[in-house]
Design an enzyme around this catalytic site. Structure first.
Site, PDB file in Angstrom:
ATOM      1  N   ARG A  73      27.385  10.474  14.249  1.00  0.00           N
ATOM      2  CA  ARG A  73      26.471  11.498  13.731  1.00  0.00           C
ATOM      3  C   ARG A  73      26.122  12.508  14.825  1.00  0.00           C
ATOM      4  NH1 ARG A  73      21.938   8.481  10.766  1.00  0.00           N
ATOM      5  NH2 ARG A  73      21.155  10.600  10.468  1.00  0.00           N
ATOM      6  N   ASN A 114      15.082  15.165   8.646  1.00  0.00           N
ATOM      7  CA  ASN A 114      16.377  15.225   9.328  1.00  0.00           C
ATOM      8  C   ASN A 114      16.198  15.010  10.828  1.00  0.00           C
ATOM      9  OD1 ASN A 114      17.389  15.840   6.812  1.00  0.00           O
ATOM     10  ND2 ASN A 114      17.446  18.045   7.185  1.00  0.00           N
ATOM     11  N   HIS A 149      11.178  11.789  11.411  1.00  0.00           N
ATOM     12  CA  HIS A 149      12.011  10.589  11.574  1.00  0.00           C
ATOM     13  C   HIS A 149      12.729  10.578  12.908  1.00  0.00           C
ATOM     14  CE1 HIS A 149      12.054   9.860   6.958  1.00  0.00           C
ATOM     15  NE2 HIS A 149      10.944   9.452   7.535  1.00  0.00           N
ATOM     16  N   CYS A 160      11.169  -0.586  27.870  1.00  0.00           N
ATOM     17  CA  CYS A 160      10.065   0.150  28.524  1.00  0.00           C
ATOM     18  C   CYS A 160       9.840   1.483  27.811  1.00  0.00           C
ATOM     19  CB  CYS A 160      10.411   0.361  30.008  1.00  0.00           C
ATOM     20  SG  CYS A 160      11.681   1.609  30.303  1.00  0.00           S
ATOM     21  N   CYS A 203      19.067   1.957  29.488  1.00  0.00           N
ATOM     22  CA  CYS A 203      17.879   2.664  29.965  1.00  0.00           C
ATOM     23  C   CYS A 203      18.081   3.066  31.417  1.00  0.00           C
ATOM     24  CB  CYS A 203      16.656   1.744  29.847  1.00  0.00           C
ATOM     25  SG  CYS A 203      15.202   2.350  30.710  1.00  0.00           S
ATOM     26  N   THR A 242      16.023  17.202  -0.723  1.00  0.00           N
ATOM     27  CA  THR A 242      15.777  15.777  -0.508  1.00  0.00           C
ATOM     28  C   THR A 242      15.765  15.047  -1.840  1.00  0.00           C
ATOM     29  OG1 THR A 242      14.210  14.123   0.367  1.00  0.00           O
ATOM     30  CG2 THR A 242      13.247  16.174  -0.461  1.00  0.00           C
ATOM     31  N   SER A 243      16.276  13.816  -1.797  1.00  0.00           N
ATOM     32  CA  SER A 243      16.285  13.001  -3.026  1.00  0.00           C
ATOM     33  C   SER A 243      14.903  12.381  -3.245  1.00  0.00           C
ATOM     34  CB  SER A 243      17.335  11.896  -2.899  1.00  0.00           C
ATOM     35  OG  SER A 243      17.028  11.074  -1.771  1.00  0.00           O
ATOM     36  N   ASN A 267      16.768  22.093  -4.939  1.00  0.00           N
ATOM     37  CA  ASN A 267      17.740  21.008  -4.822  1.00  0.00           C
ATOM     38  C   ASN A 267      19.015  21.403  -5.556  1.00  0.00           C
ATOM     39  OD1 ASN A 267      19.120  18.443  -4.933  1.00  0.00           O
ATOM     40  ND2 ASN A 267      17.141  17.483  -4.446  1.00  0.00           N
ATOM     41  N   GLU A 269      20.762  19.401  -7.311  1.00  0.00           N
ATOM     42  CA  GLU A 269      20.852  18.753  -8.630  1.00  0.00           C
ATOM     43  C   GLU A 269      19.465  18.271  -9.053  1.00  0.00           C
ATOM     44  OE1 GLU A 269      23.812  15.994  -7.410  1.00  0.00           O
ATOM     45  OE2 GLU A 269      22.436  14.868  -6.170  1.00  0.00           O
TER      46      GLU A 269
HETATM   47  C1  BV8 Z   1       7.401   3.272   6.961  1.00  0.00           C
HETATM   48  C2  BV8 Z   1      16.119   8.404  10.476  1.00  0.00           C
HETATM   49  C3  BV8 Z   1       5.466   2.024   7.496  1.00  0.00           C
HETATM   50  C4  BV8 Z   1      17.254   7.530  10.870  1.00  0.00           C
HETATM   51  C5  BV8 Z   1      15.472   7.702   8.246  1.00  0.00           C
HETATM   52  C6  BV8 Z   1       9.387   0.000  -1.395  1.00  0.00           C
HETATM   53  C7  BV8 Z   1       8.822   1.069  -2.083  1.00  0.00           C
HETATM   54  C8  BV8 Z   1       8.394   2.188  -1.417  1.00  0.00           C
HETATM   55  C9  BV8 Z   1       8.551   2.302  -0.036  1.00  0.00           C
HETATM   56  C10 BV8 Z   1       9.140   1.266   0.643  1.00  0.00           C
HETATM   57  C11 BV8 Z   1       9.555   0.120  -0.022  1.00  0.00           C
HETATM   58  N1  BV8 Z   1      10.088  -0.699   0.904  1.00  0.00           N
HETATM   59  C12 BV8 Z   1      10.033  -0.138   2.145  1.00  0.00           C
HETATM   60  C13 BV8 Z   1       9.449   1.066   1.984  1.00  0.00           C
HETATM   61  C14 BV8 Z   1       9.183   2.036   3.071  1.00  0.00           C
HETATM   62  C15 BV8 Z   1      10.468   2.723   3.473  1.00  0.00           C
HETATM   63  C16 BV8 Z   1      11.105   3.391   2.274  1.00  0.00           C
HETATM   64  O1  BV8 Z   1      10.641   4.412   1.814  1.00  0.00           O
HETATM   65  N2  BV8 Z   1      12.185   2.781   1.758  1.00  0.00           N
HETATM   66  C17 BV8 Z   1      12.849   3.374   0.622  1.00  0.00           C
HETATM   67  C18 BV8 Z   1      14.365   3.237   0.800  1.00  0.00           C
HETATM   68  C19 BV8 Z   1      12.347   2.659  -0.621  1.00  0.00           C
HETATM   69  N3  BV8 Z   1      10.095   3.724   4.446  1.00  0.00           N
HETATM   70  C20 BV8 Z   1      10.068   3.390   5.747  1.00  0.00           C
HETATM   71  O2  BV8 Z   1      10.437   2.346   6.190  1.00  0.00           O
HETATM   72  C21 BV8 Z   1       9.472   4.441   6.681  1.00  0.00           C
HETATM   73  N4  BV8 Z   1       8.483   3.798   7.490  1.00  0.00           N
HETATM   74  O3  BV8 Z   1       7.139   3.275   5.796  1.00  0.00           O
HETATM   75  O4  BV8 Z   1       6.631   2.702   7.922  1.00  0.00           O
HETATM   76  C22 BV8 Z   1       4.695   1.759   8.706  1.00  0.00           C
HETATM   77  C23 BV8 Z   1       3.431   2.356   8.811  1.00  0.00           C
HETATM   78  C24 BV8 Z   1       2.677   2.079   9.923  1.00  0.00           C
HETATM   79  C25 BV8 Z   1       3.186   1.240  10.934  1.00  0.00           C
HETATM   80  C26 BV8 Z   1       4.471   0.687  10.820  1.00  0.00           C
HETATM   81  C27 BV8 Z   1       5.240   0.934   9.706  1.00  0.00           C
HETATM   82  C28 BV8 Z   1      10.473   4.995   7.650  1.00  0.00           C
HETATM   83  C29 BV8 Z   1      11.605   5.641   6.917  1.00  0.00           C
HETATM   84  C30 BV8 Z   1      12.468   6.396   7.912  1.00  0.00           C
HETATM   85  C31 BV8 Z   1      13.886   5.869   7.893  1.00  0.00           C
HETATM   86  N5  BV8 Z   1      14.721   6.740   8.732  1.00  0.00           N
HETATM   87  N6  BV8 Z   1      16.128   8.559   9.024  1.00  0.00           N
HETATM   88  C32 BV8 Z   1      18.579   8.138  10.548  1.00  0.00           C
HETATM   89  O5  BV8 Z   1      18.632   9.290  10.088  1.00  0.00           O
HETATM   90  O6  BV8 Z   1      19.583   7.444  10.759  1.00  0.00           O
HETATM   91  S1  BV8 Z   1      15.585   7.857   6.571  1.00  0.00           S
HETATM   92  C33 BV8 Z   1      16.813   8.954   6.209  1.00  0.00           C
HETATM   93  O7  BV8 Z   1      17.127   8.736   4.851  1.00  0.00           O
HETATM   94  C34 BV8 Z   1      16.388  10.407   6.251  1.00  0.00           C
HETATM   95  O8  BV8 Z   1      15.562  10.669   7.331  1.00  0.00           O
HETATM   96  C35 BV8 Z   1      15.723  10.636   4.925  1.00  0.00           C
HETATM   97  O9  BV8 Z   1      14.361  10.259   4.990  1.00  0.00           O
HETATM   98  C36 BV8 Z   1      16.466   9.671   4.059  1.00  0.00           C
HETATM   99  C37 BV8 Z   1      17.550  10.394   3.311  1.00  0.00           C
HETATM  100  O10 BV8 Z   1      16.920  11.073   2.291  1.00  0.00           O
HETATM  101  P1  BV8 Z   1      17.263  12.610   2.037  1.00  0.00           P
HETATM  102  O11 BV8 Z   1      16.997  13.364   3.289  1.00  0.00           O
HETATM  103  O12 BV8 Z   1      16.555  12.992   0.830  1.00  0.00           O
HETATM  104  O13 BV8 Z   1      18.844  12.649   1.824  1.00  0.00           O
HETATM  105  P2  BV8 Z   1      19.648  12.204   0.526  1.00  0.00           P
HETATM  106  O14 BV8 Z   1      21.073  12.155   0.920  1.00  0.00           O
HETATM  107  O15 BV8 Z   1      18.993  11.005  -0.079  1.00  0.00           O
HETATM  108  O16 BV8 Z   1      19.418  13.414  -0.505  1.00  0.00           O
HETATM  109  C38 BV8 Z   1      19.936  14.672  -0.208  1.00  0.00           C
HETATM  110  C39 BV8 Z   1      19.459  15.588  -1.303  1.00  0.00           C
HETATM  111  O17 BV8 Z   1      19.897  16.904  -1.017  1.00  0.00           O
HETATM  112  C40 BV8 Z   1      20.025  15.237  -2.683  1.00  0.00           C
HETATM  113  O18 BV8 Z   1      18.984  15.299  -3.631  1.00  0.00           O
HETATM  114  C41 BV8 Z   1      21.067  16.332  -2.927  1.00  0.00           C
HETATM  115  O19 BV8 Z   1      21.143  16.676  -4.297  1.00  0.00           O
HETATM  116  C42 BV8 Z   1      20.480  17.476  -2.155  1.00  0.00           C
HETATM  117  N7  BV8 Z   1      21.433  18.463  -1.674  1.00  0.00           N
HETATM  118  C43 BV8 Z   1      22.681  18.257  -1.183  1.00  0.00           C
HETATM  119  N8  BV8 Z   1      23.181  19.442  -0.772  1.00  0.00           N
HETATM  120  C44 BV8 Z   1      22.234  20.386  -0.990  1.00  0.00           C
HETATM  121  C45 BV8 Z   1      21.117  19.761  -1.569  1.00  0.00           C
HETATM  122  N9  BV8 Z   1      19.996  20.433  -1.932  1.00  0.00           N
HETATM  123  C46 BV8 Z   1      19.992  21.764  -1.715  1.00  0.00           C
HETATM  124  N10 BV8 Z   1      21.020  22.438  -1.159  1.00  0.00           N
HETATM  125  C47 BV8 Z   1      22.152  21.791  -0.795  1.00  0.00           C
HETATM  126  N11 BV8 Z   1      23.162  22.492  -0.227  1.00  0.00           N
HETATM  127 ZN    ZN Z   2      13.710   0.707  30.114  1.00  0.00          ZN
END
Ligand code: BV8
Ligand code: ZN
Length: 294
Positions: A73, A114, A149, A160, A203, A242-243, A267, A269
């Site tokens: 990536r 992102n 994120h 550390c 590190c 975003t989805s 979006n 779609e």
């Molecule tokens: C947290 C970084 C708490 C790494 C990422 C059950 C229910 C509800 C919530 C949860 C659950 N179980 C767990 C959770 C919480 C969890 C979560 O939400 N899980 C989901 C799967 C259910 N969330 C977490 O864990 C978050 N942390 O809650 O912490 C906490 C609080 C205090 C103390 C400690 C802990 C952390 C989540 C972060 C994860 N890291 N990214 C990396 O990138 O590798 S997530 C990563 O995936 C992205 O950052 C982004 O968030 C997600 C992807 O989603 P999108 O960006 O929307 O992308 P996607 O492909 O899905 O969609 C693209 C869209 O674009 C589509 O709709 C498409 O149609 C559209 N599109 C495409 N092309 C275009 C377009 N639109 C317009 N124009 C175009 N050209």
């Molecule tokens: Zn270190």
């Protein structure tokens, strides 16, 4: 609840009155820059789903595989450039430019999910173009971008507090050596991909294993307090590319709506939850944002 509108004039009438604009952006914002989305065709990486690799558990179990995922990536993000949507959002951080779109606007914030750094790069390009010798109100405000994120090019220690931004490609020779395998789409995690832990990024402060400076699932997103107060004040929320499947980001638009703000989705779609939006503009955001925001 009337169905969402796609009437540009009605949206622009709203723009005349709003004071605090927040944008919640996702992978679709960077799709036009060649960065694969998570849930589209590009969402699968080799034979594994990206979201199953973005976890502390996956990293603990197989740091070699997860580092190769992030190396891949990083390479993609280094090849990419900001697109018209990144550029427009960067321009909207210029107070006097923002007023040409929303005359009553006092604040603009971009909260991006992102990690590709393309929004901050668009800001940097704009700042360089405009220079420092103009008044503050005519300068972009990089502080208005929140990368909730984390950042793909940040490398941090698993032990550390060391953390640095490192744009080098590859981060280490062992990761660079896996590029050849990418074309064969080797099944990730197969033997020949396996890099011994001591040959992975380390590190530079204590020598422990380093990790990508991104927020994984079940880790706390960054600057949540800032985001919560921004979302609380917002009277317009643009949901871009975003989805809306990952929380807490997926819940912000609903919170703006709940305190009588306006929500506009941009979006490619239709998406679950669109019915709660006031406006839905379907199409590529790199086309629709400039068209609708004018
Ligand atoms: C947290 C970084 C708490 C790494 C990422 C059950 C229910 C509800 C919530 C949860 C659950 N179980 C767990 C959770 C919480 C969890 C979560 O939400 N899980 C989901 C799967 C259910 N969330 C977490 O864990 C978050 N942390 O809650 O912490 C906490 C609080 C205090 C103390 C400690 C802990 C952390 C989540 C972060 C994860 N890291 N990214 C990396 O990138 O590798 S997530 C990563 O995936 C992205 O950052 C982004 O968030 C997600 C992807 O989603 P999108 O960006 O929307 O992308 P996607 O492909 O899905 O969609 C693209 C869209 O674009 C589509 O709709 C498409 O149609 C559209 N599109 C495409 N092309 C275009 C377009 N639109 C317009 N124009 C175009 N050209
Ligand atoms: Zn270190």
């Amino acid at each position: 609840m009337p169905p969402p509108s796609n009437n540009v004039d009605d949206f622009r009438a709203i723009l005349q009155q709003v004071k605090h604009i927040v944008v919640i952006a996702g992978a679709g914002l960077s799709a036009a820059s060649g960065i694969p989305t998570f849930r589209g065709a590009g969402g699968m990486w080799r034979s594994l789903d990206a979201t199953s690799l973005a976890t502390p558990t996956a990293f603990a179990a197989n740091p070699s595989l997860v580092w190769q995922f992030y190396h891949h990536r990083r390479v993609k993000a280094l090849e990419a450039s900001p697109n018209a949507a990144h550029e427009l959002l960067a321009k909207m951080s210029i107070p006097n430019y923002l007023k040409t779109i929303a005359p009553a606007a006092k604040t603009f914030h971009l909260v991006t999910q992102n990690v590709d750094r393309l929004s901050t790069r668009a800001m940097d390009v704009l700042s360089a173009q405009i220079g420092k010798d103009v008044k503050l109100a005519d300068r972009p405000r990089p502080v208005s971008v929140i990368e909730m994120h984390g950042r793909l090019f940040d490398v941090k220690c698993t032990k550390c507090d060391w953390c640095t931004e490192d744009l080098s490609n590859p981060l280490c020779s062992t990761l660079g050596a896996t590029d050849a395998l990418l074309d064969d789409y080797h099944d990730a995690g197969s033997k020949e991909n396996d890099i011994p832990e001591d040959a992975l990024p380390r590190c530079q402060q204590c020598g422990a294993l380093a990790r990508p400076g991104v927020v994984w699932f079940d880790e706390k997103p960054l600057r949540l307090d800032d985001i919560n107060s921004i979302v609380y004040k917002a009277d317009l929320c643009l949901v871009v590319g975003t989805s809306s499947t990952v929380y807490p980001a997926a819940g912000y638009a609903y919170r703006v709506k709940r305190h009588n703000g306006t929500v506009a989705v941009f979006n490619l779609e239709p998406n679950k939850g669109d019915e709660h939006a006031d406006f839905v503009f379907l199409g590529r955001c790199e086309d629709e944002l400039p068209r609708v925001l004018g």
